[in-house]
Design an enzyme around this catalytic site. Structure first.
Site, PDB file in Angstrom:
ATOM      1  N   ASP A  12      38.578  39.129  35.366  1.00  0.00           N
ATOM      2  CA  ASP A  12      38.600  37.983  36.293  1.00  0.00           C
ATOM      3  C   ASP A  12      38.454  36.644  35.573  1.00  0.00           C
ATOM      4  O   ASP A  12      37.917  35.683  36.127  1.00  0.00           O
ATOM      5  CB  ASP A  12      37.488  38.098  37.361  1.00  0.00           C
ATOM      6  CG  ASP A  12      37.528  39.428  38.068  1.00  0.00           C
ATOM      7  OD1 ASP A  12      38.643  39.849  38.420  1.00  0.00           O
ATOM      8  OD2 ASP A  12      36.468  40.053  38.249  1.00  0.00           O
ATOM      9  N   HIS A  40      45.306  39.992  39.770  1.00  0.00           N
ATOM     10  CA  HIS A  40      45.574  38.721  39.109  1.00  0.00           C
ATOM     11  C   HIS A  40      46.051  37.736  40.166  1.00  0.00           C
ATOM     12  O   HIS A  40      47.040  37.988  40.843  1.00  0.00           O
ATOM     13  CB  HIS A  40      46.651  38.884  38.029  1.00  0.00           C
ATOM     14  CG  HIS A  40      46.195  39.703  36.871  1.00  0.00           C
ATOM     15  ND1 HIS A  40      47.006  40.017  35.814  1.00  0.00           N
ATOM     16  CD2 HIS A  40      44.998  40.263  36.593  1.00  0.00           C
ATOM     17  CE1 HIS A  40      46.329  40.738  34.938  1.00  0.00           C
ATOM     18  NE2 HIS A  40      45.113  40.913  35.401  1.00  0.00           N
ATOM     19  N   THR A 301      39.362  43.669  45.762  1.00  0.00           N
ATOM     20  CA  THR A 301      38.501  44.327  46.743  1.00  0.00           C
ATOM     21  C   THR A 301      37.771  43.367  47.683  1.00  0.00           C
ATOM     22  O   THR A 301      37.199  43.804  48.670  1.00  0.00           O
ATOM     23  CB  THR A 301      37.404  45.138  46.006  1.00  0.00           C
ATOM     24  OG1 THR A 301      36.673  44.213  45.185  1.00  0.00           O
ATOM     25  CG2 THR A 301      38.000  46.228  45.126  1.00  0.00           C
ATOM     26  N   PRO A 304      31.824  40.415  46.551  1.00  0.00           N
ATOM     27  CA  PRO A 304      31.233  39.254  45.870  1.00  0.00           C
ATOM     28  C   PRO A 304      30.979  39.612  44.405  1.00  0.00           C
ATOM     29  O   PRO A 304      30.491  40.701  44.118  1.00  0.00           O
ATOM     30  CB  PRO A 304      29.912  39.020  46.599  1.00  0.00           C
ATOM     31  CG  PRO A 304      29.789  40.053  47.639  1.00  0.00           C
ATOM     32  CD  PRO A 304      30.969  40.959  47.606  1.00  0.00           C
TER      33      PRO A 304
HETATM   34  P1  GDP Z   1      42.420  37.670  36.331  1.00  0.00           P
HETATM   35  O1  GDP Z   1      42.241  39.037  36.859  1.00  0.00           O
HETATM   36  O2  GDP Z   1      41.853  37.505  34.958  1.00  0.00           O
HETATM   37  O3  GDP Z   1      43.821  37.170  36.408  1.00  0.00           O
HETATM   38  O4  GDP Z   1      41.535  36.704  37.223  1.00  0.00           O
HETATM   39  P2  GDP Z   1      41.451  36.655  38.836  1.00  0.00           P
HETATM   40  O5  GDP Z   1      42.756  36.299  39.373  1.00  0.00           O
HETATM   41  O6  GDP Z   1      40.769  37.848  39.337  1.00  0.00           O
HETATM   42  O7  GDP Z   1      40.397  35.481  39.022  1.00  0.00           O
HETATM   43  C1  GDP Z   1      40.654  34.192  38.679  1.00  0.00           C
HETATM   44  C2  GDP Z   1      40.506  33.350  39.934  1.00  0.00           C
HETATM   45  O8  GDP Z   1      40.223  32.024  39.580  1.00  0.00           O
HETATM   46  C3  GDP Z   1      41.764  33.258  40.774  1.00  0.00           C
HETATM   47  O9  GDP Z   1      41.424  33.096  42.107  1.00  0.00           O
HETATM   48  C4  GDP Z   1      42.449  32.004  40.240  1.00  0.00           C
HETATM   49  O10 GDP Z   1      43.303  31.383  41.180  1.00  0.00           O
HETATM   50  C5  GDP Z   1      41.257  31.153  39.958  1.00  0.00           C
HETATM   51  N1  GDP Z   1      41.398  30.264  38.810  1.00  0.00           N
HETATM   52  C6  GDP Z   1      42.006  30.500  37.617  1.00  0.00           C
HETATM   53  N2  GDP Z   1      41.814  29.472  36.783  1.00  0.00           N
HETATM   54  C7  GDP Z   1      41.047  28.579  37.437  1.00  0.00           C
HETATM   55  C8  GDP Z   1      40.476  27.312  37.100  1.00  0.00           C
HETATM   56  O11 GDP Z   1      40.611  26.805  35.999  1.00  0.00           O
HETATM   57  N3  GDP Z   1      39.718  26.708  38.060  1.00  0.00           N
HETATM   58  C9  GDP Z   1      39.514  27.235  39.281  1.00  0.00           C
HETATM   59  N4  GDP Z   1      38.754  26.565  40.137  1.00  0.00           N
HETATM   60  N5  GDP Z   1      40.031  28.415  39.652  1.00  0.00           N
HETATM   61  C10 GDP Z   1      40.784  29.083  38.737  1.00  0.00           C
END
Ligand code: GDP
Length: 423
Positions: A12, A40, A301, A304
């Site tokens: 995440d 993602h 999922t 939290p």
């Molecule tokens: P991944 O599994 O590594 O791709 O990560 P996730 O998608 O599970 O979680 C990343 C979350 O943070 C997503 O909801 C993105 O839209 C959000 N996100 C990613 N980069 C940033 C950022 O720089 N700032 C903020 N506020 N949200 C971000």
């Protein structure tokens, strides 16, 4: 150019968002491990998408996407994911999505066994996403799994499945008292969801090798992070596959090729989904404020996420395990509300201070040593250059770079494609 984009932490970190951004310069994006237990999230001009199985390059028209042999694929889930993209106007064709014939099929009985086992464990549960991932990887190594290429030979597949079910149903019925998986029902499921995928299945290793030979730029996309790697993570609270960059060429199907670069995606603070040791964890109001600021609820999922300050010990270990050449520091904007930013700088294990990431049993006992860095106290989500970032934010980045021993190249200041700074 062969580049891996991998997670430094517990997952995440925002890998999907960085792949979406950086894939502009790539011809091919390959997912090389994992299944639909990850989510993602990508926000770009086409909309907001949650991708569980498909590589994040699927949202670019001119990028070919590959689902590698290291993956486990729930056909029904993939059908749903492709359907949702099509509804949103994203084209998905065999020309720009290729599925490895060697990738393993995650069957409905793997999902069932995952649930049965979590229920049997009760309070001692692992916090599995209950999507069948551990059971299907288990079967892969037991050599009792079906692979995508078998969908092209239905009669032989039916024969193999018959033998597999005779074995599998012993466990389902006699160990768990569950309902046996019926052969015909499983064959119907394979037909319904596998048939439409047939034209996507090929020898993706051969395809990628030829692409590499032709000088194409290939990006390898990981799911989860270093601390969830089956060998090097917080076992047994890990995923069931190899999340590290060194596995990327293997899980993609080109073990003969070497990576040119690894970009580690590292979060500006810590989050962790599910059970297991999480030394930097915050609790109470402090945790709730960070969870809210970062919107830390699982993409796959909705659970939290557990949250904490940046963990130097775990992140330095993650950088080492990934062999990261450079870093993207994500979600920096989330920390803007803090007057002073907590950072876990060391662990105390058995009364001793340590900088080395411990074995899981010692990790269970580890206490965090927390220090505070000065916050910047203003919104940085509109910053697009180094000069626009406040001095305290630059100091925070410099501190992290020195602590983990790797340069930060990209700073992400928001979820949208353009919300980033190159240092
Ligand atoms: P991944 O599994 O590594 O791709 O990560 P996730 O998608 O599970 O979680 C990343 C979350 O943070 C997503 O909801 C993105 O839209 C959000 N996100 C990613 N980069 C940033 C950022 O720089 N700032 C903020 N506020 N949200 C971000």
């Amino acid at each position: 150019m062969l580049t891996a984009i991998t997670g430094i932490n517990w997952g995440d970190e925002g890998k999907g968002r960085m792949v979406d951004l950086l894939s502009e310069d790539y011809d091919i994006v390959v997912r090389y491990q994992g299944g639909n237990n990850a989510g993602h999230t990508v926000v770009n001009p086409k909309g907001k998408f949650i991708l569980n199985l498909l590589p994040s390059g699927i949202l670019r028209d001119d990028v070919v996407n590959v689902m590698g042999n290291g993956m486990v694929i729930d056909l029904e889930h993939l059908a749903g994911e492709i359907g949702r993209l099509r509804e949103a106007g994203v084209e998905v064709t065999p020309e720009h999505l290729k599925i490895s014939d060697r990738a393993v099929i995650c069957m409905p009985y793997h999902v069932m066994l995952d649930c049965l086992e979590e229920e049997r464990l009760g309070d001692a549960k692992f916090g599995s996403t209950r999507r069948g991932i551990a059971p299907v990887y288990g079967d892969k190594y037991m050599k009792k799994a079906l692979r995508m290429g078998e969908l092209l030979h239905p009669e032989r597949m039916a024969q193999r499945l018959k033998g597999i079910l005779e074995w599998k149903n012993l466990t389902i019925e006699k160990v768990y008292g569950g309902q046996a998986a019926a052969l015909q029902k499983m064959l119907d499921w394979l037909k319904k969801y596998g048939e439409p995928l047939k034209s996507y299945i090929c020898d993706t290793g051969l395809y990628l090798d030829e692409a590499a030979k032709a000088g194409k730029n290939i990006m390898f996309e990981a799911q989860l992070g270093a601390l969830r790697d089956i060998d090097f993570g917080i076992y047994p609270y890990t995923s069931s596959s190899s999340t590290i960059a060194a596995y990327a060429p293997v899980g993609a199907g080109i073990p003969n090729r070497k990576l040119d670069k690894t970009i580690g995606i590292m979060k500006a603070y810590s989050t962790c989904v599910g059970e297991g040791p999480f030394t930097a964890e915050m609790f109470g109001d402090e945790a709730e404020a960070l969870r809210k600021a970062g919107g830390e609820y699982g993409a796959a999922t909705g659970r939290p996420r557990r949250v904490g300050g940046f963990d130097v010990v775990a992140s330095r270990y993650g950088v080492r395990m990934q062999g990261a050449d450079e870093l993207a520091l994500t979600k920096m904007d989330v920390l803007s509300y803090l007057e002073r930013i907590p950072v876990c700088t060391a662990y105390r294990v058995d009364g001793e201070l340590t900088q080395a990431f411990p074995f899981t049993d010692a990790l269970d006992e580890a206490q965090p040593v927390i220090e505070y860095l000065e916050g910047w106290g203003c919104d940085i989500s509109g910053c697009r250059s180094k000069e626009e970032l406040p001095a305290q934010a630059l100091a925070y980045i410099a501190y992290i770079e020195a602590a983990v021993g790797c340069k930060v190249r990209y700073v992400s200041v928001g979820p949208a494609r353009e919300q980033y700074v190159v240092l």
